[in-house]
Design a protein around this motif. Structure first.
Motif: not given
Length: 320
Positions: A256-267
């Motif tokens: 299983v390919t792990p989900a990418p880590a969340p990227v902060s920033g943006g709105k």
């Protein structure tokens, strides 16, 4: 007299045409799609093949299942998933079996596979019910002969594809062993390892290479004459009578390919609900919608978002 001759000759032509149609249709049933996995079982490439026997021996190109330079298969066991065409030929083939490489010829870019298990590694039934493609003598092929190519090119999406043209000439390539048929028949990536057949639906060669020039329009396909595959064909016929024991291990569960880590920033900025969104514009924005509304569109602006950033949305109606 003319009339009896005309009457007698007409059924002969019709019968010949019917036989040709039946021959090509039989060849289509004997054309399979090959899905090639890596060692984890994940499919990394695909090509085409021709069933040589009812026991599941398949002729294809070596480059479909491995590297002709290094001799390495795309997975260590030389295993390939085999998809079989439905009888009506109007739907994608169904992945049904697992095949294993029996022998390859890197110089000629040819390989022989044999079906060894069901797709999940389960035991095969006594009768696979497979169609076998008849073999022609490719020495009899002449320039100008009609040729039909069968296989699964990427341009043809998921279903089996038939293209038709002529033998455009012959070629002796000093960089490789053996000769080639040249053809104007449409051949594309995915056709590799498939079937080139004559009017009777008999295998005359294996579509292998496409040559084109960016300076001019058009391209030519190269077909390896089937007579160069005679040692593999004969091996298939012997093995069909007295099968060799092939050992293999079915693929385990794919990692299983792990989900990418969340990227902060943006709105997200303003959000509007409206009847529709067309050409980037919110049509008829509204805060409430009449009873019976079947469609609600949303339009919003955003800033500072980056590639890979994870976001979500949640909709409420009457607080739910």
């Amino acid at each position: 007299t003319p009339t009896p001759v005309a009457i007698l000759s007409e059924p002969t032509r019709a019968g010949t045409a019917s036989a040709a149609v039946a021959g090509v249709r039989g060849a289509l049933q004997a054309t399979v799609r090959l899905l090639v996995p890596d060692d984890s079982g994940q499919v990394r490439g695909s090509g085409s093949g021709s069933l040589l026997t009812a026991q599941g021996h398949i002729l294809t190109n070596y480059h479909v299942i491995g590297d002709t330079k290094s001799g390495q298969y795309d997975n260590k066991q030389g295993l390939v998933y085999v998809a079989i065409n439905p009888p009506e030929l109007n739907a994608p083939p169904r992945v049904t079996y697992l095949a294993q490489v029996m022998r390859g010829d890197r110089a000629l870019d040819l390989a022989l596979l044999r079906i060894v298990a069901l797709k999940d590694g389960g035991a095969l039934p006594a009768n696979l019910g497979l169609a076998a493609m008849p073999i022609a003598d490719s020495e009899q092929v002449q320039i100008g002969d009609e040729v039909t190519v069968l296989g699964f090119p990427g341009l043809g999406d998921e279903t089996v594809t038939l293209t038709r043209g002529a033998i455009a000439g012959f070629l002796e390539d000093e960089a490789s062993v053996g000769s080639w048929f040249k053809t104007d028949t449409e051949i594309n990536p995915g056709n590799s390892g498939g079937a080139a057949v004559n009017k009777a639906g008999q295998l005359i060669g294996v579509p292998t290479i496409v040559r084109y020039d960016t300076k001019v329009t058009g391209k030519l396909g190269w077909i390896r004459p089937v007579n160069f595959a005679r040692p593999l064909v004969q091996l298939a016929q012997r093995d069909a009578q007295n099968p060799a024991t092939l050992t293999f291990k079915p693929f385990g569960a794919a990692p299983v390919t792990p989900a990418p880590a969340p990227v902060s920033g943006g709105k997200f900025d303003a959000l509007s609900l409206c009847d529709d969104v067309k050409e980037g514009k919110c049509i008829n924005p509204r805060a409430t919608f009449p009873a019976g509304t079947k469609k609600v569109s949303a339009y919003w602006t955003y800033s500072g978002m980056t590639n890979g950033q994870v976001w979500g949305r949640r909709w409420y109606q009457d607080g739910q």
